[in-house]
Design a protein around this motif. Structure first.
Motif, PDB file in Angstrom:
ATOM      1  N   SER A 181       0.839  -1.195   0.000  1.00  0.00           N
ATOM      2  CA  SER A 181       0.000   0.000   0.000  1.00  0.00           C
ATOM      3  C   SER A 181       0.875   1.246   0.000  1.00  0.00           C
ATOM      4  O   SER A 181       2.022   1.217   0.439  1.00  0.00           O
ATOM      5  N   LEU A 182       0.279   2.304  -0.456  1.00  0.00           N
ATOM      6  CA  LEU A 182       1.007   3.574  -0.601  1.00  0.00           C
ATOM      7  C   LEU A 182       0.093   4.686  -0.121  1.00  0.00           C
ATOM      8  O   LEU A 182      -1.046   4.811  -0.580  1.00  0.00           O
ATOM      9  N   THR A 183       0.592   5.460   0.849  1.00  0.00           N
ATOM     10  CA  THR A 183      -0.196   6.582   1.357  1.00  0.00           C
ATOM     11  C   THR A 183       0.669   7.835   1.267  1.00  0.00           C
ATOM     12  O   THR A 183       1.789   7.844   1.789  1.00  0.00           O
ATOM     13  N   ILE A 184       0.180   8.856   0.608  1.00  0.00           N
ATOM     14  CA  ILE A 184       0.925  10.110   0.408  1.00  0.00           C
ATOM     15  C   ILE A 184       0.160  11.224   1.108  1.00  0.00           C
ATOM     16  O   ILE A 184      -0.986  11.507   0.763  1.00  0.00           O
ATOM     17  N   CYS A 185       0.809  11.812   2.125  1.00  0.00           N
ATOM     18  CA  CYS A 185       0.202  12.941   2.843  1.00  0.00           C
ATOM     19  C   CYS A 185      -1.217  12.618   3.289  1.00  0.00           C
ATOM     20  O   CYS A 185      -2.147  13.402   3.084  1.00  0.00           O
ATOM     21  N   GLY A 186      -1.389  11.430   3.843  1.00  0.00           N
ATOM     22  CA  GLY A 186      -2.685  11.031   4.381  1.00  0.00           C
ATOM     23  C   GLY A 186      -3.650  10.470   3.355  1.00  0.00           C
ATOM     24  O   GLY A 186      -4.723   9.980   3.698  1.00  0.00           O
ATOM     25  N   GLU A 187      -3.313  10.538   2.092  1.00  0.00           N
ATOM     26  CA  GLU A 187      -4.221  10.037   1.044  1.00  0.00           C
ATOM     27  C   GLU A 187      -3.744   8.666   0.599  1.00  0.00           C
ATOM     28  O   GLU A 187      -2.632   8.526   0.056  1.00  0.00           O
ATOM     29  N   SER A 223      -7.244   9.025  -7.045  1.00  0.00           N
ATOM     30  CA  SER A 223      -6.523   9.316  -5.802  1.00  0.00           C
ATOM     31  C   SER A 223      -5.052   9.596  -6.096  1.00  0.00           C
ATOM     32  O   SER A 223      -4.423  10.393  -5.393  1.00  0.00           O
ATOM     33  N   ALA A 224      -4.506   8.969  -7.128  1.00  0.00           N
ATOM     34  CA  ALA A 224      -3.117   9.258  -7.505  1.00  0.00           C
ATOM     35  C   ALA A 224      -2.977  10.719  -7.911  1.00  0.00           C
ATOM     36  O   ALA A 224      -2.032  11.405  -7.515  1.00  0.00           O
ATOM     37  N   ARG A 225      -3.960  11.184  -8.688  1.00  0.00           N
ATOM     38  CA  ARG A 225      -3.871  12.588  -9.132  1.00  0.00           C
ATOM     39  C   ARG A 225      -4.033  13.539  -7.966  1.00  0.00           C
ATOM     40  O   ARG A 225      -3.413  14.598  -7.933  1.00  0.00           O
ATOM     41  N   ARG A 226      -4.875  13.164  -6.997  1.00  0.00           N
ATOM     42  CA  ARG A 226      -5.014  14.045  -5.825  1.00  0.00           C
ATOM     43  C   ARG A 226      -3.706  14.081  -5.054  1.00  0.00           C
ATOM     44  O   ARG A 226      -3.263  15.132  -4.595  1.00  0.00           O
ATOM     45  N   ALA A 227      -3.080  12.926  -4.914  1.00  0.00           N
ATOM     46  CA  ALA A 227      -1.824  12.854  -4.164  1.00  0.00           C
ATOM     47  C   ALA A 227      -0.731  13.675  -4.836  1.00  0.00           C
ATOM     48  O   ALA A 227       0.125  14.271  -4.181  1.00  0.00           O
ATOM     49  N   ARG A 228      -0.747  13.702  -6.161  1.00  0.00           N
ATOM     50  CA  ARG A 228       0.324  14.389  -6.893  1.00  0.00           C
ATOM     51  C   ARG A 228       0.347  15.884  -6.638  1.00  0.00           C
ATOM     52  O   ARG A 228       1.339  16.548  -6.945  1.00  0.00           O
ATOM     53  N   ARG A 229      -0.751  16.412  -6.127  1.00  0.00           N
ATOM     54  CA  ARG A 229      -0.754  17.852  -5.814  1.00  0.00           C
ATOM     55  C   ARG A 229       0.273  18.174  -4.738  1.00  0.00           C
ATOM     56  O   ARG A 229       0.700  19.316  -4.593  1.00  0.00           O
TER      57      ARG A 229
END
Lengths: 245, 208, 430
Positions: free
Chosen positions: A53-59, A66-72
């Motif tokens: 699993s991968l979680t970026i800044c809580g996402e 969700s990947a695009r949201r994380a990329r922000r």
């Protein structure tokens, strides 16, 4: 990342990796083909992992949306990055700000700030194709830091920079606040100067995790290298190779 | 052989073969074009448009991924390139001409060959100006004036309309030869030659 | 998005091609005869013709632009973008389309500008202009879509440009304009036909659908091959596919592109008798028709009988191919004179009967064709235009041109002799 598995087709490049990053600079060392770039691409959510699993800044990243949201929140500078030759430096960095969804009303200011930080403000109107290799690299760094991302992934960022520019780069990284920086480099001096934590990656797994001082402490009497950190790195690699045999 | 591999002959051969097959099967297909004068549209046969592609493809094969290295090469490469260009041009022209000779008449084959020679010269010039991968720009650009402006008020093809003028038209053959000369000049006009020629020109102008 | 679009337009390599596009547009407009000036439907159709060349040019240019972006190696950075891939593609595609539409619009505005001083009512006919716009959009969408699949700066642009040109030439023209096709372009705009709304909508929708498809489909096309993408519904791509599907269904079911117009409420008619009535859009030809009416009235009265009114095709309704009217072909009234001559000859000749044999038929036909040729020259007044060649088979046009300069009595004698042949042709029923 928890239990991350990544690869290409049937070939596994990263096997069951756990990694938690916080604010600070995390250095990544390893020989060519160790999986550093693959790890970067996974952290940048360019490709979904094969497992884990991968979680970026809580996402938690599970899908394209969700990947695009994380990329922000991610600033990514690939090792071999490219640009549209006819773009100016300003256009290039501003375009990257747009790609990262930096709000329109802040994009211009953020672009100018990023260019100032890499000392390219006076070359903002120059065409990218007219820049020297080092300037192109600095423009790339600007494209990664524009809009103050919370996770900064820099794959070999100091390639092509002269010693003075590398010193400026280190100063820039140190000036960043509230950012988790992952720095992949072959230059151990950069690791020694910048990193709070360092890991050595080989064969898709971490063979060392700790501080640069810990890594230097791994050096033995017969370790090769011109500095303690290099000797420690070579020692860790050597142990790994002996363990493999 | 390494030179050949770099220029990917299989793509060139495949492309020419595909164009030849299209010409053999569909070459007589009439493609309607609006013309400038009077009575509705005119038609150009598909084989003529395929000849544009064939000429551009032959010249475009000069492109190489190692151009930055080739720019510093010696005489040997220049000889190879001259042979390359001559050979692929001859091959493309022979292929189209032969197919037309078999499926059409000697007259139509001659007209087709002439047209392809004009486009070959233009393709070389285009490649020199814009890069070998863009050798198609000038040949393709001629399609518009030929099909739309190439007729006079008496519904006769204009003297420069090499698509529709007779096979023996001296003016069109002069155009074909001129185009080839221009193309050859473009091919031989390397940056250093242009520089040296420019200097000579400036000196002679200064000396009156 | 607006800033990105402006930057793409500013930095696109196509800015160097814009002068060439504009030159092609204006050359097509004014290179073809300028008969359309002053007649709105003709002006609109003339302004649409450049799309026949701009479309394929834009297809090649779009393919080249899309491929050169992939070639420049920015795939990695775009793959890590927070912006959805369709926005990234749309920005570039819009810039490419802008250059084509700009050249086309300049041409359309120029056509309108030169037509306004001379034109009749019914300002501007948008149907043909929108048809050309649809064609440009369709070609650009196809080019960009194919360009995205490759890094080739050679094969795909050439295939797109030539492919579109060949497709248009073989299948593209509207039926009923001298060729058969699916109706993506027309060659002329007669006042009695108009572009139907539903078929036009289908073509515009197809253009929009192809743009959506080109921008939306396959975000993985941006990625390096061999790597899987994140799961999720490719909404943008599906929308593009859906739009294209709807457009194709509409295209097929909407019917023919051109339809006959309804009878005009106020046709324009000459003051002199016999009256010649035309569409209001053909206003600029009325003075010429006044002169033709006077010339008809001046024909030998005992010999030549004339209908009271001549109508331009469609002015009084009814099927167009029944020879009941005349049409003005590319600004030339010669064909109108010929149609009127045929009507005059019909009115002046005995009713038709099947001749007794082939020889009698040929003899009568020759006489009638000579009479029609003579009447045409008399009605037209100026002789045959240079752009129109030949005449009815077996008729010596040179002799006819000499005849009309001879004294009236000589012409009457000549015509009387021919009407005698027609009257005295033995019929099979006798």
């Amino acid at each position: 990342m928890t239990g991350l598995v990544q690869g290409y087709g049937n070939r596994q490049v990263i096997r069951g990796m756990d990694l938690a990053l916080g604010v600070g600079v995390f250095g990544l060392l390893g020989p060519n083909g160790a999986g550093k770039t693959t790890l970067f691409r996974t952290l940048a959510t360019v490709t979904p992992p094969h497992g884990g699993s991968l979680t970026i800044c809580g996402e938690e990243v599970l899908s394209e949306a969700s990947a695009r949201r994380a990329r922000r929140n991610i600033g990514f500078l690939p090792q071999d990055f490219a640009y549209f030759p006819s773009y100016s430096v300003y256009d290039f960095v501003r375009y990257c700000a747009w790609l990262r969804d930096v709000p329109e009303r802040e994009a211009d200011r953020a672009t100018r700030l990023a260019l100032e930080k890499v000392d390219l403000a006076d070359r903002a109107k120059a065409r990218m194709k007219s820049l020297s290799g080092g300037m192109v690299r600095r423009a790339g760094i600007a494209s990664a830091i524009v809009g103050a991302p919370r996770l900064l992934l820099l794959d070999e960022p100091t390639v092509g920079l002269d010693p003075a520019q590398r010193l400026e780069f280190r100063s820039l990284i140190r000036s960043l606040r509230d950012v988790a920086v992952v720095l992949s480099t072959h230059l151990v001096e950069d690791v020694a100067a910048l990193c709070d934590d360092v890991a050595v990656l080989t064969g898709g797994s971490f063979v060392f995790r700790g501080t640069p001082a810990d890594l230097a402490g791994r050096a033995t009497a017969d370790s090769v290298g011109d500095s303690p950190l290099e000797q420690g790195y070579m020692a860790v690699l050597g142990q790994d190779q002996r363990a493999a045999v | 052989m390494r030179y050949l591999r770099l220029h990917r002959p299989y793509i060139l051969m495949g492309g020419l073969a595909a164009l030849a097959a299209c010409q053999a099967v569909f070459g007589s297909q009439a493609v309607a074009m609006p013309i400038t004068t009077g009575t509705a549209d005119s038609t150009v046969h598909l084989r003529m448009l395929l000849a544009v592609a064939s000429a551009a493809l032959a010249v475009g094969s000069l492109h190489s991924r190692m151009q930055s290295f080739e720019a510093t090469a010696t005489d040997r490469l220049r000889r190879f390139r001259a042979i390359h260009l001559t050979a692929v041009t001859a091959l493309a022209v022979l292929l189209s001409g032969s197919i037309e000779l078999v499926s059409g008449t000697a007259e139509s084959a001659t007209t087709l060959v002439r047209a392809q020679l004009v486009w070959t010269g233009l393709a070389i010039l285009s490649g020199r100006l814009f890069g070998w991968l863009l050798a198609w720009i000038l040949p393709l650009a001629t399609v518009f004036p030929l099909t739309y402006l190439g007729w006079d008020t008496m519904n006769q093809p204009r003297w420069w309309n090499w698509l529709w003028q007779d096979a023996a038209s001296p003016a069109c053959w002069a155009l074909a030869i001129s185009s080839l000369i221009l193309g050859t000049g473009g091919f031989l006009g390397t940056p250093w030659r242009r520089y040296a020629y420019g200097k000579r020109l400036t000196r002679s102008v200064r000396n009156g | 998005m607006w800033w990105i679009y402006r930057t793409e337009v500013r930095r696109s390599a196509l800015r160097w091609a814009l002068p060439a596009f504009v030159a092609v547009d204006l050359l097509v407009l004014f290179g073809r005869s300028r008969h359309w000036i002053g007649v709105w439907p003709e002006a609109s159709a003339a302004a649409q013709i450049p799309a026949f060349y701009l479309g394929p040019a834009l297809a090649g240019a779009a393919a080249w632009s899309a491929a050169s972006r992939r070639r420049s190696g920015v795939v990695e950075q775009l793959a890590a973008a927070a912006k959805s891939s369709w926005r990234v593609e749309l920005a570039q595609l819009s810039a490419t389309l802008t250059y084509g539409v700009l050249a086309y619009t300049l041409g359309a505005l120029t056509a309108a500008g030169v037509t306004v001083p001379e034109a009749g009512p019914e300002f501007w006919w948008p149907g043909y202009i929108l048809l050309g716009l649809a064609l440009i959009t369709i070609c650009t969408g196809v080019g960009h879509l194919l360009g995205r699949t490759t890094k080739s700066l050679f094969a795909v642009p050439v295939i797109c440009a030539l492919g579109c040109l060949v497709f248009l030439g073989v299948f593209g023209f509207a039926p009923g304009t001298g060729s058969s096709g699916i109706g993506l372009a027309v060659l002329s705009g007669y006042p009695y036909t108009t572009v139907s709304a539903l078929p036009l909508t289908a073509r515009l929708l197809l253009g929009i659908g192809l743009i959506a498809l080109a921008a939306g489909v396959g975000s993985h096309l941006r990625s390096a091959s061999g790597r899987p993408g994140w799961p999720g519904l490719p909404l943008a791509g599906l929308s593009g596919v859906g739009l294209v599907a709807i457009a194709v269904v509409l295209f097929v079911t909407a019917g023919p592109l051109l339809a006959q117009r309804e009878v005009p409420a106020d046709p324009l008619c000459t003051h002199s008798k016999p009256q010649i009535c035309v569409w209001p859009e053909s206003q600029k030809f009325v003075p010429e028709f006044e002169a033709m009416s006077a010339r008809i009235a001046a024909l030998p009265p005992g010999l030549i009988k004339s209908p009271d009114v001549f109508y331009e095709d469609g002015v009084r309704g009814g099927p167009l191919d029944m020879g009941r009217g005349f049409y003005i072909f590319e600004g030339q009234t010669w064909d109108a004179a010929t149609s009127m001559a045929i009507r005059l000859n019909e009115a002046s000749s005995p009713p038709y009967c099947d001749p007794v044999d082939e020889a009698a038929n040929d003899h009568r036909l020759k006489a009638q064709l000579e009479l029609i040729s003579w009447l045409t020259v008399r009605i037209a007044g100026n002789g045959q235009p240079a752009a129109i060649h030949g005449g009815p088979p077996g008729v010596d046009q040179k002799a006819i041109r000499v005849l009309v300069t001879r004294p009236e009595a000589e012409q009457v004698a000549w015509a009387t002799a021919r009407y005698k042949v027609v009257r005295e042709t033995p019929c099979a029923s006798e």
